[in-house]
Scaffold this active site. Structure first.
Site, PDB file in Angstrom:
ATOM      1  CG  ASP A  53     -14.064 -29.651   3.731  1.00  0.00           C
ATOM      2  OD1 ASP A  53     -14.295 -30.665   4.413  1.00  0.00           O
ATOM      3  OD2 ASP A  53     -14.305 -29.585   2.507  1.00  0.00           O
TER       4      ASP A  53
ATOM      5  CE  LYS B 131     -17.233 -29.808  10.094  1.00  0.00           C
ATOM      6  NZ  LYS B 131     -16.799 -29.138   8.856  1.00  0.00           N
TER       7      LYS B 131
ATOM      8  N   GLY C  55     -15.277 -35.480   6.168  1.00  0.00           N
ATOM      9  CA  GLY C  55     -13.880 -35.898   6.254  1.00  0.00           C
ATOM     10  C   GLY C  55     -13.217 -34.959   7.240  1.00  0.00           C
ATOM     11  CG  HIS C  56     -14.631 -34.189  10.602  1.00  0.00           C
ATOM     12  ND1 HIS C  56     -15.562 -34.181  11.605  1.00  0.00           N
ATOM     13  CD2 HIS C  56     -15.242 -33.611   9.520  1.00  0.00           C
ATOM     14  CE1 HIS C  56     -16.685 -33.635  11.153  1.00  0.00           C
ATOM     15  NE2 HIS C  56     -16.520 -33.288   9.899  1.00  0.00           N
TER      16      HIS C  56
ATOM     17  CD  GLN D  68     -21.968 -33.005   6.272  1.00  0.00           C
ATOM     18  OE1 GLN D  68     -22.840 -33.226   7.096  1.00  0.00           O
ATOM     19  NE2 GLN D  68     -21.025 -33.887   6.020  1.00  0.00           N
TER      20      GLN D  68
HETATM   21  P1  GDP Z   1     -13.263 -30.516   8.727  1.00  0.00           P
HETATM   22  O1  GDP Z   1     -14.074 -31.283   7.741  1.00  0.00           O
HETATM   23  O2  GDP Z   1     -13.949 -29.274   9.183  1.00  0.00           O
HETATM   24  O3  GDP Z   1     -12.796 -31.352   9.884  1.00  0.00           O
HETATM   25  O4  GDP Z   1     -11.968 -30.030   7.942  1.00  0.00           O
HETATM   26  P2  GDP Z   1     -11.067 -30.904   6.935  1.00  0.00           P
HETATM   27  O5  GDP Z   1     -10.238 -31.843   7.734  1.00  0.00           O
HETATM   28  O6  GDP Z   1     -11.881 -31.476   5.845  1.00  0.00           O
HETATM   29  O7  GDP Z   1     -10.203 -29.782   6.246  1.00  0.00           O
HETATM   30  C1  GDP Z   1      -9.392 -28.934   6.980  1.00  0.00           C
HETATM   31  C2  GDP Z   1      -7.944 -29.081   6.470  1.00  0.00           C
HETATM   32  O8  GDP Z   1      -7.178 -28.012   6.936  1.00  0.00           O
HETATM   33  C3  GDP Z   1      -7.277 -30.337   6.954  1.00  0.00           C
HETATM   34  O9  GDP Z   1      -6.370 -30.791   5.990  1.00  0.00           O
HETATM   35  C4  GDP Z   1      -6.542 -29.865   8.200  1.00  0.00           C
HETATM   36  O10 GDP Z   1      -5.398 -30.659   8.517  1.00  0.00           O
HETATM   37  C5  GDP Z   1      -6.131 -28.491   7.781  1.00  0.00           C
HETATM   38  N1  GDP Z   1      -6.038 -27.482   8.841  1.00  0.00           N
HETATM   39  C6  GDP Z   1      -6.792 -27.337   9.967  1.00  0.00           C
HETATM   40  N2  GDP Z   1      -6.449 -26.211  10.624  1.00  0.00           N
HETATM   41  C7  GDP Z   1      -5.473 -25.629   9.906  1.00  0.00           C
HETATM   42  C8  GDP Z   1      -4.728 -24.421  10.048  1.00  0.00           C
HETATM   43  O11 GDP Z   1      -4.909 -23.633  10.967  1.00  0.00           O
HETATM   44  N3  GDP Z   1      -3.806 -24.154   9.087  1.00  0.00           N
HETATM   45  C9  GDP Z   1      -3.565 -24.983   8.031  1.00  0.00           C
HETATM   46  N4  GDP Z   1      -2.651 -24.638   7.128  1.00  0.00           N
HETATM   47  N5  GDP Z   1      -4.258 -26.125   7.862  1.00  0.00           N
HETATM   48  C10 GDP Z   1      -5.206 -26.439   8.782  1.00  0.00           C
HETATM   49  P1  IMO Z   2     -17.085 -31.961   6.434  1.00  0.00           P
HETATM   50  O1  IMO Z   2     -17.788 -32.521   7.647  1.00  0.00           O
HETATM   51  C1  IMO Z   2     -17.475 -30.008   2.557  1.00  0.00           C
HETATM   52  C2  IMO Z   2     -20.977 -31.020   0.129  1.00  0.00           C
HETATM   53  C3  IMO Z   2     -20.730 -31.781  -1.161  1.00  0.00           C
HETATM   54  C4  IMO Z   2     -21.884 -31.283  -1.993  1.00  0.00           C
HETATM   55  C5  IMO Z   2     -23.013 -31.147  -0.973  1.00  0.00           C
HETATM   56  C6  IMO Z   2     -23.934 -32.357  -0.905  1.00  0.00           C
HETATM   57  O2  IMO Z   2     -15.826 -32.651   6.090  1.00  0.00           O
HETATM   58  O3  IMO Z   2     -16.965 -30.475   6.537  1.00  0.00           O
HETATM   59  P2  IMO Z   2     -23.705 -34.839  -0.008  1.00  0.00           P
HETATM   60  O4  IMO Z   2     -22.643 -35.865  -0.213  1.00  0.00           O
HETATM   61  O5  IMO Z   2     -23.926 -34.455   1.404  1.00  0.00           O
HETATM   62  O6  IMO Z   2     -24.979 -35.210  -0.716  1.00  0.00           O
HETATM   63  O7  IMO Z   2     -23.163 -33.533  -0.783  1.00  0.00           O
HETATM   64  O8  IMO Z   2     -22.389 -30.986   0.287  1.00  0.00           O
HETATM   65  N1  IMO Z   2     -20.415 -31.666   1.337  1.00  0.00           N
HETATM   66  C7  IMO Z   2     -19.326 -31.222   1.982  1.00  0.00           C
HETATM   67  N2  IMO Z   2     -18.474 -30.222   1.674  1.00  0.00           N
HETATM   68  N3  IMO Z   2     -17.302 -30.714   3.693  1.00  0.00           N
HETATM   69  C8  IMO Z   2     -18.163 -31.699   4.024  1.00  0.00           C
HETATM   70  O9  IMO Z   2     -18.102 -32.330   5.226  1.00  0.00           O
HETATM   71  C9  IMO Z   2     -19.198 -32.030   3.137  1.00  0.00           C
HETATM   72  N4  IMO Z   2     -20.192 -32.945   3.133  1.00  0.00           N
HETATM   73  C10 IMO Z   2     -20.938 -32.706   2.036  1.00  0.00           C
HETATM   74  O10 IMO Z   2     -19.492 -31.469  -1.715  1.00  0.00           O
HETATM   75  O11 IMO Z   2     -21.601 -29.992  -2.467  1.00  0.00           O
HETATM   76 MG    MG Z   3     -13.898 -32.102   5.811  1.00  0.00          MG
END
Ligand code: GDP
Ligand code: IMO
Ligand code: MG
Length: 423
Positions: A13, A16, A40-41, A223
């Site tokens: 998270d 990416k 979840g991207h 991840q």
């Molecule tokens: P990912 O799994 O690495 O793609 O990241 P996620 O989408 O799960 O979580 C990142 C969250 O931070 C999302 O809700 C993005 O919209 C948000 N986000 C990304 N970059 C920034 C930033 O620079 N500032 C803020 N406030 N939010 C951001």
């Molecule tokens: P993105 O790509 C954050 C965490 C879960 C749990 C552990 C194992 O959005 O960054 P799993 O479902 O893979 O068996 O869970 O890994 N986890 C993540 N945490 N971002 C993710 O993906 C994750 N994918 C799995 O919360 O701790």
């Molecule tokens: Mg994510």
């Protein structure tokens, strides 16, 4: 041409999805190489916010070929929902999305097994997203799994039934209910029919042909490195190789063909799910970080655990990935703090100083030792160049660069595409 890799250096998270979408115009191919619907991207642009789970984050750019590689575990039901959810964007899936026939399929009983195994662990549970990731990779390594190419063969149902029978034995051992299975199977087989209409390919040839003809490829990690099956805080990890090496095995690209490695990290830390987190904050500061950063899971909606930046962990991730450029995300979330802490090393109750993530570290009572920075205390949302950064933020960035010995080439100051500062 070499393939660039973008991956998360913390516990996932990091942002990416946003950055793949920002960089995509510089590439012709974007490819996912591991993980599955546990990811979840999130992408934000033109007032639209969209979360992708299995589809690569280049999908909103019409000139890009998006590849779901062999290293991915794919849930056909989730894929169908994702594609339906993108209906309003008039994306040409036949042209812009291809799936490796060697990717592994998540079947309904994998999800039931995930739940059964988590329940059996009681308070030692991993905090899995319950998307079936662990059991599916287990079957892959155990040489029992179904792969995407199998759906085209006439005996797919037979292969499926054989695997389900095996799973039912385990589910019965755990006394796990299977009442939901018929409904899940109905959805699964409907999704399989849809799946057959997609472009299913031997993606390793497509990737290597693209490199041979000088096309630019970006591999999109899911991840984060601290959730890696080998180097993460085992057993509180995911079941795939989340590091650069995973991009080689997950796409069929030789290590010598890896180019830039973009390592993404938040200006602080979050973790969703269980496991060690030395800099975690349990007080109002952590709560404020969660609120300001909107730190709730993109896949499960769970509140993310929050804490200060952890340099020993970041140095470790940089080392195992061979990171060549750092991207610092969510700098704006720290706007609210008078003081900002960064953990530079850990200390044991004996006073011994530790800065390496050894095998034993999760068993040790490590306390983070912080360097304190003055906060900048102003909004960054409208900042569009590095020159406009407050001096305190510049100081923060240059301290990290010095410590990590890798340039910070991008700073993100908000979730939107345009809130991205290149240096
Ligand atoms: P990912 O799994 O690495 O793609 O990241 P996620 O989408 O799960 O979580 C990142 C969250 O931070 C999302 O809700 C993005 O919209 C948000 N986000 C990304 N970059 C920034 C930033 O620079 N500032 C803020 N406030 N939010 C951001
Ligand atoms: P993105 O790509 C954050 C965490 C879960 C749990 C552990 C194992 O959005 O960054 P799993 O479902 O893979 O068996 O869970 O890994 N986890 C993540 N945490 N971002 C993710 O993906 C994750 N994918 C799995 O919360 O701790
Ligand atoms: Mg994510």
């Amino acid at each position: 041409m070499k393939m660039d890799v973008l991956l998360g250096l913390q516990w996932g998270d990091e942002g990416k999805g946003k950055i793949v979408d920002v960089l995509a115009p510089q590439y012709e191919v974007v490819a996912r190489f591991q993980g599955g619907p546990n990811a979840g991207h999130t992408l934000e642009f033109d007032g639209i916010k969209h979360v992708l789970h299995q589809i690569p984050s280049g999908i909103f750019r019409s000139q890009i070929l998006n590849i779901i590689g062999n290293g991915v575990v794919l849930d056909p039901i989730v894929l169908k929902k994702e594609i339906d959810g993108l209906g309003k964007f008039s994306i040409d899936y036949q042209k812009n999305l291809v799936v490796s026939k060697k990717a592994t399929i998540i079947i309904p009983t994998h999800k039931l097994l995930d739940a059964a195994l988590e329940t059996s662990k009681g308070d030692k549970k991993i905090g899995s997203t319950l998307k079936g990731i662990g059991p599916t990779y287990q079957d892959k390594i155990g040489r029992a799994a179904l792969r995407v190419g199998d759906i085209l063969s006439s005996d797919f149902r037979e292969k499926y039934d054989t695997l389900v029978e095996k799973h039912k034995t385990t589910l019965s051992f755990y006394n796990h209910p299977i009442d939901a299975l018929p409904e899940m199977e109905a959805q699964f087989f409907a999704a399989i029919e849809f799946f057959k209409t997609l472009n299913l390919i031997d993606s390793e040839y497509v990737v290597n042909d693209a490199l041979a003809s000088n096309k630019k490829i970006l591999a999109e990690g899911a991840q984060g490195s601290l959730l890696d099956i080998d180097f993460g805080s085992y057993p509180f990890v995911t079941s795939s190789t989340t590091m650069t090496a995973g991009a080689c095995t997950g796409l069929g690209v030789a290590p010598s063909k890896i180019g830039e490695v973009f390592g993404i990290f938040k200006a602080y830390c979050t973790r969703v799910g269980s496991g060690p987190f030395p800099t975690e904050l349990f007080d109002h500061t952590g709560e404020a970080m969660r609120k300001e950063g909107n730190e709730f899971g993109s896949t499960t909606g769970r509140p993310r655990r929050c804490g200060w930046l952890d340099l020993p962990a970041l140095r470790y991730s940089i080392m195992i990935n061979g990171v060549t450029q750092l991207f610092m995300m969510k700098a704006d979330v720290l706007n609210i703090f008078e003081e900002i802490n960064v953990c530079t090393y850990y200390e044991l109750p004996t006073g011994e100083r530790i800065d390496r993530l050894s095998f034993e570290i999760s068993e040790l009572d490590v306390q983070p030792v912080y360097k304190v920075f003055k906060g900048w205390h102003c909004s960054l949302g409208d900042v569009r160049s590095y020159d406009e950064f407050p001096s305190e933020l510049k100081e923060y960035v240059s301290y990290l660069e010095n410590d990590l010995q890798v340039p910070i080439k991008l700073v993100s100051v908000g979730p939107d595409r345009i809130q991205t500062i290149l240096r």
